[in-house]
Enzyme design. Structure first.
Site, PDB file in Angstrom:
ATOM      1  N   THR A  82       0.819  -1.215   0.000  1.00  0.00           N
ATOM      2  CA  THR A  82       0.000   0.000   0.000  1.00  0.00           C
ATOM      3  C   THR A  82       0.848   1.258   0.000  1.00  0.00           C
ATOM      4  OG1 THR A  82      -1.795  -1.139   1.113  1.00  0.00           O
ATOM      5  CG2 THR A  82      -1.772   1.235   1.335  1.00  0.00           C
ATOM      6  N   SER A 104       1.500  -7.525  -0.880  1.00  0.00           N
ATOM      7  CA  SER A 104       2.354  -8.438  -0.108  1.00  0.00           C
ATOM      8  C   SER A 104       1.755  -9.830   0.061  1.00  0.00           C
ATOM      9  CB  SER A 104       2.717  -7.843   1.249  1.00  0.00           C
ATOM     10  OG  SER A 104       1.641  -7.895   2.132  1.00  0.00           O
ATOM     11  N   THR A 115       1.678  -4.382   4.338  1.00  0.00           N
ATOM     12  CA  THR A 115       1.561  -4.715   5.765  1.00  0.00           C
ATOM     13  C   THR A 115       0.995  -6.107   6.025  1.00  0.00           C
ATOM     14  OG1 THR A 115      -0.622  -3.671   5.837  1.00  0.00           O
ATOM     15  CG2 THR A 115       1.278  -2.311   6.484  1.00  0.00           C
TER      16      THR A 115
END
Ligand code: ASP
Length: 354
Positions: free
Chosen positions: A45, A91, A124
């Site tokens: 992000t 991710s 994250t």
């Protein structure tokens, strides 16, 4: 004579102040020219782009490493920066191949005296997994710091630029040397082993449960309060040089009436299993029957965030306790363990040591 005594007194006061001044310098020594920081960008992000102002519905991994750095001109005051784009993905698409590329790149560059530390920009969702993998496989005392953001670069009050700035400050700090891999997020510094994502939306999305943060960053000054004590980086036995893949470990989450046949299915296609058990790593009689018959390593963790599982909690003799590692971190340790000798005794020792 009086003059002479006054001079001696001044000298004594000055000498007494020297250690105090040296201590202050060590706490804040981040702005001198001690080498460059290498930023390894992987996406997430922090590199996300979407509708102006909005926090959802964006594309992660859209901006390049150079574009991320351009958004934070203040970085130039901290250290010279070199940017390397490793990949540019959400991710959830990070793979063992990316982990091996990152670890090998850091191990290669760490020998260069011109490199002072590393920052990895990362989504994250799985940042804690990459951090723990690197914590077990990079062979350097130089700081390795991961960061990311919860809001894309195009949102109102994006958190990426400040997180990146603070991550670079920590990577350039003498205090972060030898602390293992760290995550810097929303002004806090976390050790790779205990850090986890705890919110799906809030900018305070990263935390370390009952283990807590080990430091903070305030206006570019780094304050580290605790030392991670578990074995990491240069002290680990894991050598990934020459590996092109990792053994497969599957995680199975127990819940009321969970289908025990899933265990058999997962075991057939995996080299090891991790169970996210209820409470202190528990599951039903139906699961006990099948796990007792499995011939691959099975590590027992818990779906509870805080707590410790010991040998005494185990329901099946052929399993190994994850201690307080989360299921996703236990899976990483098991994958690395399975690259070498993986007897039950070896695994028991590894899960106590790491
Ligand atoms: N899905 C994103 C990722 O992990 C979320 C984030 O970066 O905050 O890449």
């Amino acid at each position: 004579m009086k003059r002479c005594m006054a001079l001696v007194l001044c000298l004594m006061i000055a000498l007494a102040l020297v250690p105090a001044l040296a201590e202050t310098a060590e706490e804040t020594a981040i702005h001198d020219d001690g080498g460059k920081i290498v930023v390894l960008a992987t996406g997430g992000t922090i590199a996300g782009v979407g509708e102006a102002g909005k926090t959802a519905g964006y594309k992660p991994g859209a901006l390049t490493a150079e574009e991320l750095l351009l958004a934070v001109p203040e970085l130039a005051e901290v250290a010279p920066i070199e940017a390397i784009q490793i990949c540019n993905v959400n991710s959830d698409d990070i793979t063992a191949e990316v982990w091996l590329t990152l670890a090998n790149k850091i191990n290669e560059l760490a020998d260069d005296p011109a490199v002072r530390g590393f920052v990895i920009t990362h989504g994250t969702d799985t940042m804690e997994e990459t951090a723990y993998f690197l914590n077990l496989t990079v062979k350097t005392d130089k700081p390795v710091v991961l960061t990311g953001s919860m809001r894309p670069a195009t949102s109102i009050s994006a958190d990426g630029p400040m997180n990146l700035y603070e991550a670079v400050c920590v990577a350039a700090s003498d205090e972060a040397v030898g602390k293992g891999v760290l995550i810097v997020f929303s002004d806090r510094i976390y050790a790779a082993r205990s850090v986890t994502k705890t919110s799906t939306y809030n900018v305070m999305a990263i935390s370390a449960g009952e283990m807590g943060a080990i430091g903070v960053v305030r206006d570019g000054t780094v304050f580290l309060y605790e030392n991670p004590t578990k074995v990491h980086t240069t002290e680990t036995e894991f050598d990934i040089a020459g590996l092109s893949a990792l053994p497969r470990v599957s995680i199975l989450y127990f819940s009321v009436d969970a289908d025990p046949e899933l265990l058999r299915f997962a075991a057939e296609r995996s080299d090891g299993l991790v169970i996210a058990g209820a409470g202190a790593g528990e599951f039903s009689e139906a699961w006990i029957d099948i796990i007792n018959g499995l011939s691959i390593p099975v590590v027992i963790s818990s779906r509870i965030d805080d707590g410790v599982i010991t040998k005494d909690n185990l329901l099946c003799d052929n399993t190994v306790a994850a201690n307080n590692l989360s299921p996703q971190k236990a899976a990483i340790l098991l994958r690395l363990a399975l690259t070498g000798d993986a007897s039950q005794e070896t695994l028991e020792n590894l899960f106590l040591q790491y």
